[in-house]
Design a protein around this motif. Structure first.
Motif, mmCIF file in Angstrom:
data_model
loop_
_atom_site.group_PDB
_atom_site.id
_atom_site.type_symbol
_atom_site.label_atom_id
_atom_site.label_comp_id
_atom_site.label_asym_id
_atom_site.label_seq_id
_atom_site.Cartn_x
_atom_site.Cartn_y
_atom_site.Cartn_z
ATOM 1 N N THR A 115 4.776 -3.812 -13.051
ATOM 2 C CA THR A 115 4.816 -4.991 -12.176
ATOM 3 C C THR A 115 6.219 -5.558 -12.089
ATOM 4 N N THR A 116 7.173 -4.886 -12.720
ATOM 5 C CA THR A 116 8.547 -5.415 -12.773
ATOM 6 C C THR A 116 9.574 -4.536 -12.075
ATOM 7 N N ILE A 117 9.467 -3.223 -12.195
ATOM 8 C CA ILE A 117 10.438 -2.335 -11.554
ATOM 9 C C ILE A 117 10.165 -2.314 -10.053
ATOM 10 N N PRO A 118 11.158 -2.550 -9.200
ATOM 11 C CA PRO A 118 10.938 -2.509 -7.745
ATOM 12 C C PRO A 118 10.443 -1.139 -7.294
ATOM 13 N N ILE A 119 9.447 -1.157 -6.414
ATOM 14 C CA ILE A 119 8.878 0.073 -5.862
ATOM 15 C C ILE A 119 9.036 0.054 -4.350
ATOM 16 N N VAL A 120 9.611 1.124 -3.798
ATOM 17 C CA VAL A 120 9.649 1.334 -2.355
ATOM 18 C C VAL A 120 8.731 2.519 -2.074
ATOM 19 N N THR A 121 7.801 2.329 -1.147
ATOM 20 C CA THR A 121 6.801 3.358 -0.910
ATOM 21 C C THR A 121 6.786 3.812 0.541
ATOM 22 N N VAL A 122 6.347 5.038 0.750
ATOM 23 C CA VAL A 122 6.081 5.577 2.085
ATOM 24 C C VAL A 122 4.590 5.880 2.110
ATOM 25 N N ILE A 123 3.836 5.172 2.969
ATOM 26 C CA ILE A 123 2.379 5.201 2.895
ATOM 27 C C ILE A 123 1.797 4.977 4.287
ATOM 28 N N ILE A 124 0.594 5.488 4.543
ATOM 29 C CA ILE A 124 0.018 5.373 5.879
ATOM 30 C C ILE A 124 -0.356 3.934 6.219
ATOM 31 N N ASP A 125 -1.030 3.232 5.308
ATOM 32 C CA ASP A 125 -1.457 1.861 5.581
ATOM 33 C C ASP A 125 -1.606 1.132 4.244
ATOM 34 N N PRO A 126 -0.603 0.358 3.850
ATOM 35 C CA PRO A 126 -0.623 -0.261 2.511
ATOM 36 C C PRO A 126 -1.729 -1.286 2.325
ATOM 37 N N ILE A 127 -2.185 -1.922 3.414
ATOM 38 C CA ILE A 127 -3.266 -2.899 3.282
ATOM 39 C C ILE A 127 -4.603 -2.188 3.113
ATOM 40 N N ALA A 128 -4.892 -1.238 3.995
ATOM 41 C CA ALA A 128 -6.158 -0.499 3.915
ATOM 42 C C ALA A 128 -6.309 0.215 2.579
ATOM 43 N N MET A 129 -5.191 0.684 2.015
ATOM 44 C CA MET A 129 -5.239 1.414 0.756
ATOM 45 C C MET A 129 -5.231 0.496 -0.469
ATOM 46 N N GLY A 130 -5.144 -0.820 -0.237
ATOM 47 C CA GLY A 130 -5.209 -1.755 -1.352
ATOM 48 C C GLY A 130 -3.921 -1.894 -2.135
ATOM 49 N N LEU A 131 -2.813 -1.472 -1.542
ATOM 50 C CA LEU A 131 -1.535 -1.557 -2.255
ATOM 51 C C LEU A 131 -0.965 -2.968 -2.204
ATOM 52 N N VAL A 132 -1.024 -3.607 -1.039
ATOM 53 C CA VAL A 132 -0.546 -4.977 -0.861
ATOM 54 C C VAL A 132 -1.539 -5.729 0.019
ATOM 55 N N ALA A 133 -1.402 -7.051 0.023
ATOM 56 C CA ALA A 133 -2.310 -7.874 0.823
ATOM 57 C C ALA A 133 -1.731 -8.220 2.188
ATOM 58 N N SER A 134 -0.415 -8.037 2.351
ATOM 59 C CA SER A 134 0.237 -8.431 3.601
ATOM 60 C C SER A 134 1.397 -7.503 3.917
ATOM 61 N N ILE A 135 1.516 -7.121 5.182
ATOM 62 C CA ILE A 135 2.654 -6.331 5.642
ATOM 63 C C ILE A 135 3.911 -7.203 5.668
ATOM 64 N N ALA A 136 3.758 -8.443 6.136
ATOM 65 C CA ALA A 136 4.907 -9.338 6.310
ATOM 66 C C ALA A 136 5.471 -9.824 4.985
ATOM 67 N N ARG A 137 4.595 -10.124 4.024
ATOM 68 C CA ARG A 137 5.026 -10.568 2.696
ATOM 69 C C ARG A 137 4.201 -9.823 1.653
ATOM 70 N N PRO A 138 4.655 -8.631 1.260
ATOM 71 C CA PRO A 138 3.867 -7.792 0.352
ATOM 72 C C PRO A 138 3.581 -8.446 -0.996
ATOM 73 N N GLY A 139 4.562 -9.223 -1.489
ATOM 74 C CA GLY A 139 4.396 -9.856 -2.789
ATOM 75 C C GLY A 139 4.633 -8.877 -3.926
ATOM 76 N N GLY A 140 4.775 -9.404 -5.113
ATOM 77 C CA GLY A 140 4.962 -8.556 -6.285
ATOM 78 C C GLY A 140 6.256 -7.773 -6.244
ATOM 79 N N ASN A 141 6.193 -6.527 -6.654
ATOM 80 C CA ASN A 141 7.387 -5.689 -6.782
ATOM 81 C C ASN A 141 7.393 -4.527 -5.795
ATOM 82 N N ILE A 142 6.642 -4.657 -4.679
ATOM 83 C CA ILE A 142 6.451 -3.517 -3.776
ATOM 84 C C ILE A 142 6.822 -3.858 -2.335
ATOM 85 N N THR A 143 7.506 -2.938 -1.684
ATOM 86 C CA THR A 143 7.674 -2.937 -0.231
ATOM 87 C C THR A 143 7.817 -1.486 0.209
#
Length: 333
Positions: A115-143
């Motif tokens: 939850t601390t190391i920044p993660i940059v991901t390439v993914i089909i749909d981060p919301i549908a897959m449960g990775l983040v709650a928002s495209i505009a403001r992903p929150g946490g350590n992920i974009t």
């Protein structure tokens, strides 16, 4: 440079994953981990696939020179999803400044691992897959970057295949069981229903040569009119094998990225992967300069490319509709 090996015992066989160890670096040296689920570590370079060339060239343009102020540690999951979670934990334990994870499964495993190391991901749909709650403001350590701008791209590919083959009835879907059972599989089933075709999953239990040969024998026995390849990144490692078997068994197909088209595949409908990985480099630059990944919106591509190989169509005995050819971004004759 020293190399350590991550060794696990699976079914009595020893699997060895190359992992690059951290060396003492100057204070200004930034260290990122580039993790792909299946591509060979040696392919992740400026001389590799065009998307990798675009990525490393963009990093260079932004002022990062590997070996001078940037260290890139490359990892491959070797197409073994059952080991991704352990690989993610191993990478996290090396404490890189940033992790670049390709694909939904790896990204979710890294989310669980840190939850601390920044993660940059390439993914089909981060919301549908449960990775983040928002495209505009992903929150946490992920974009990161979406490769489709939403699951509707799956339906678009089905529509293009139906347009190319108006009498299409049954389509095989080259896919893993976890994919078929998650929101991506649900989107594919709904799209097939809307198109009025039968979509039959041809499920892979692993990503390797023998398993691809098995599923192609299955499709041939089931007499599928055509097939689709899911956008799981593991497939790209075996693109030559997939295209070769499609030609051998004379089964038309539509593919998720143009790498398959370049290998001789019939059709591909794909985002511009080179542009996507340039965007990834831009996100990495922002984070390494202090930006909070959770405050950076996911980039959503707007450009998609339709590629059609008429040589392959001719070999398959297909006559591609003129209207479809007119919309194609690239046609090989």
């Amino acid at each position: 440079m020293r190399r350590r090996k991550f060794i696990t015992l699976l079914g009595g066989a020893v699997a060895v994953w190359p992992i690059v160890a951290r060396a003492q670096q100057p204070a200004k040296m930034k260290r990122i981990a580039f993790v792909h689920p299946s591509n060979k570590v040696s392919e992740i370079s400026v001389s590799g696939r065009p998307l990798y060339r675009a990525f490393f060239e963009e990093l260079s343009r932004l002022g990062y020179v590997e070996g001078q102020n940037l260290e890139v540690e490359r990892y491959s999951g070797e197409g073994r999803p059952e080991r991704y979670a352990e690989l993610a934990r191993d990478v996290v334990n090396t404490h890189p400044d940033l992790i670049l994870a390709v694909g939904a499964r790896l990204s979710l495993d890294f989310k669980m691992a840190t939850t601390t190391i920044p993660i940059v991901t390439v993914i089909i749909d981060p919301i549908a897959m449960g990775l983040v709650a928002s495209i505009a403001r992903p929150g946490g350590n992920i974009t990161g970057v979406t490769i489709a701008g939403g699951l509707e791209l799956i339906g678009k590919r089905i529509g293009l295949l139906v347009e190319a083959m108006p009498k299409l009835s049954t389509v095989g879907y080259l896919v893993s069981r976890p994919y078929w059972e998650d929101p991506r599989g649900e989107a594919a089933r709904e799209a097939a229903k809307q198109a009025g075709i039968s979509l039959s999953p041809v499920m892979l239990s692993a990503f390797d040569e023998a398993e691809y040969q098995r599923v192609f024998r299955s499709m041939k026995q089931d007499r599928a009119d055509a097939f689709m390849v899911s956008d799981e990144p593991e497939h790209t490692t075996y693109r030559a094998t997939i295209v070769e078997w499609a030609a051998k068994d004379r089964i038309p197909a539509i593919y998720p990225v143009r790498d398959f088209f370049e290998a001789g595949g019939l059709m591909a409908y794909s985002p511009d992967l080179a542009d996507i990985f340039r965007r990834v480099a831009y996100l990495i630059d922002k984070i390494l300069k202090g930006a909070n990944p959770g405050d950076i919106p996911f980039y959503q591509p707007t450009k998609f490319e339709l590629s059609i190989n008429l040589k392959t169509a001719k070999a398959l005995g297909l006559e591609m509709p003129a209207m479809l050819l007119a919309r194609a971004d690239e046609v090989i004759e």
